[in-house]
Design a protein around this motif. Structure first.
Motif, PDB file in Angstrom:
ATOM      1  N   UNK A  36      11.792  59.075  22.806  1.00 53.29           N
ATOM      2  CA  UNK A  36      10.671  59.892  23.451  1.00 53.29           C
ATOM      3  C   UNK A  36      10.062  58.931  24.562  1.00 53.29           C
ATOM      4  N   UNK A  37      10.230  57.644  24.575  1.00 54.66           N
ATOM      5  CA  UNK A  37       9.820  56.655  25.586  1.00 54.66           C
ATOM      6  C   UNK A  37      10.667  56.511  26.466  1.00 54.66           C
ATOM      7  N   UNK A  38      12.074  56.985  26.536  1.00 59.09           N
ATOM      8  CA  UNK A  38      13.024  56.824  27.524  1.00 59.09           C
ATOM      9  C   UNK A  38      13.452  57.908  28.459  1.00 59.09           C
ATOM     10  N   UNK A  39      13.849  57.454  29.495  1.00 64.31           N
ATOM     11  CA  UNK A  39      14.302  58.413  30.421  1.00 64.31           C
ATOM     12  C   UNK A  39      15.685  57.619  31.316  1.00 64.31           C
ATOM     13  N   UNK A  40      16.824  58.316  31.303  1.00 60.88           N
ATOM     14  CA  UNK A  40      17.767  57.874  32.175  1.00 60.88           C
ATOM     15  C   UNK A  40      17.391  57.719  33.832  1.00 60.88           C
ATOM     16  N   UNK A  41      17.917  56.579  34.341  1.00 62.70           N
ATOM     17  CA  UNK A  41      17.686  56.495  35.803  1.00 62.70           C
ATOM     18  C   UNK A  41      19.160  56.499  36.245  1.00 62.70           C
ATOM     19  N   UNK A  42      19.178  56.561  37.853  1.00 68.69           N
ATOM     20  CA  UNK A  42      20.488  56.516  38.399  1.00 68.69           C
ATOM     21  C   UNK A  42      20.866  55.037  38.765  1.00 68.69           C
ATOM     22  N   UNK A  43      20.209  54.140  38.329  1.00 69.39           N
ATOM     23  CA  UNK A  43      20.603  52.829  38.454  1.00 69.39           C
ATOM     24  C   UNK A  43      21.920  52.476  37.686  1.00 69.39           C
ATOM     25  N   UNK A  44      22.728  51.493  38.242  1.00 67.98           N
ATOM     26  CA  UNK A  44      23.883  51.130  37.591  1.00 67.98           C
ATOM     27  C   UNK A  44      24.279  49.606  38.094  1.00 67.98           C
ATOM     28  N   UNK A  45      24.607  48.820  37.194  1.00 64.02           N
ATOM     29  CA  UNK A  45      25.212  47.630  37.749  1.00 64.02           C
ATOM     30  C   UNK A  45      26.511  47.125  36.968  1.00 64.02           C
ATOM     31  N   UNK A  46      27.064  46.107  37.502  1.00 63.11           N
ATOM     32  CA  UNK A  46      28.357  45.913  36.893  1.00 63.11           C
ATOM     33  C   UNK A  46      28.354  44.414  36.379  1.00 63.11           C
ATOM     34  N   UNK A  47      28.800  44.266  35.114  1.00 60.01           N
ATOM     35  CA  UNK A  47      29.108  42.838  34.538  1.00 60.01           C
ATOM     36  C   UNK A  47      30.455  42.644  34.515  1.00 60.01           C
ATOM     37  N   UNK A  48      30.982  41.499  34.850  1.00 61.17           N
ATOM     38  CA  UNK A  48      32.614  41.226  35.027  1.00 61.17           C
ATOM     39  C   UNK A  48      33.274  41.532  33.662  1.00 61.17           C
ATOM     40  N   UNK A  49      32.492  41.013  32.486  1.00 58.09           N
ATOM     41  CA  UNK A  49      33.011  41.440  31.078  1.00 58.09           C
ATOM     42  C   UNK A  49      32.560  42.171  30.074  1.00 58.09           C
ATOM     43  N   UNK A  50      31.435  42.995  30.716  1.00 61.97           N
ATOM     44  CA  UNK A  50      31.007  43.991  29.783  1.00 61.97           C
ATOM     45  C   UNK A  50      31.145  45.276  30.434  1.00 61.97           C
ATOM     46  N   UNK A  88      13.862  49.381  32.715  1.00 59.81           N
ATOM     47  CA  UNK A  88      13.618  48.442  31.764  1.00 59.81           C
ATOM     48  C   UNK A  88      14.340  48.387  30.430  1.00 59.81           C
ATOM     49  N   UNK A  89      15.500  49.200  30.277  1.00 58.96           N
ATOM     50  CA  UNK A  89      16.411  49.040  29.383  1.00 58.96           C
ATOM     51  C   UNK A  89      17.693  49.406  30.020  1.00 58.96           C
ATOM     52  N   UNK A  90      18.769  48.669  29.277  1.00 59.63           N
ATOM     53  CA  UNK A  90      20.219  49.054  29.840  1.00 59.63           C
ATOM     54  C   UNK A  90      21.121  49.179  28.681  1.00 59.63           C
ATOM     55  N   UNK A  91      22.223  49.704  28.870  1.00 61.34           N
ATOM     56  CA  UNK A  91      23.210  49.995  27.861  1.00 61.34           C
ATOM     57  C   UNK A  91      24.472  49.940  28.649  1.00 61.34           C
ATOM     58  N   UNK A  92      25.468  49.911  27.955  1.00 59.89           N
ATOM     59  CA  UNK A  92      26.951  50.266  28.178  1.00 59.89           C
ATOM     60  C   UNK A  92      27.490  51.309  27.403  1.00 59.89           C
ATOM     61  N   UNK A  93      27.490  52.522  28.297  1.00 59.00           N
ATOM     62  CA  UNK A  93      28.458  53.781  27.419  1.00 59.00           C
ATOM     63  C   UNK A  93      29.763  53.562  27.222  1.00 59.00           C
ATOM     64  N   UNK A  94      30.351  52.739  28.061  1.00 55.16           N
ATOM     65  CA  UNK A  94      31.903  52.469  27.929  1.00 55.16           C
ATOM     66  C   UNK A  94      32.075  51.057  28.051  1.00 55.16           C
ATOM     67  N   UNK A  95      31.649  50.151  27.261  1.00 55.45           N
ATOM     68  CA  UNK A  95      31.977  48.921  27.524  1.00 55.45           C
ATOM     69  C   UNK A  95      33.496  48.623  27.658  1.00 55.45           C
ATOM     70  N   UNK A  96      33.581  47.122  28.373  1.00 57.08           N
ATOM     71  CA  UNK A  96      35.065  46.681  28.155  1.00 57.08           C
ATOM     72  C   UNK A  96      35.316  46.041  26.770  1.00 57.08           C
TER      73      UNK A  96
END
Length: 93
Positions: A33-47, A65-73
């Motif tokens: 209820x507190x979260x809303x997706x944003x258009x921001x994306x970053x890349x981690x070389x191993x994640x 303020x929160x991040x996740x990897x929907x399809x991690x390496x």
């Protein structure tokens, strides 16, 4: 562990996974209820590619303020469907 911002419990879990000093919370233990997706994306070389959430509490929004990897390496498969927090979100036990 709890993730708290503006006195609101954003996530609470006994099943966090610590990666690079960050507690990743299972999505099932996050109050969406507190979260809303944003258009921001970053890349981690191993994640892989991180996607972000903004958190809104009592009309105030903390962008990305929160991040996740929907399809991690492969090396980060254990944090698929987990969310970590930063930018002023307090994470502690």
């Amino acid at each position: 562990m709890k993730a708290i911002w503006k006195d609101a419990v954003i996530a609470e879990s006994n099943e966090t996974i610590v990666v690079e000093g960050n507690h990743y919370f299972p999505l099932k233990d996050v109050n969406k209820l507190f979260l809303s997706k944003t258009d921001t994306h970053t890349t981690c070389p191993w994640k892989g590619e991180a996607h972000y959430y903004s958190i809104t509490v009592a009309g105030e929004t903390l962008k990305d303020a929160g991040w996740y990897y929907p399809e991690p390496k492969d090396k980060a498969k254990n944090i698929a469907n987990y969310v970590a927090f930063w930018k002023g979100v307090s994470v502690n036990s």
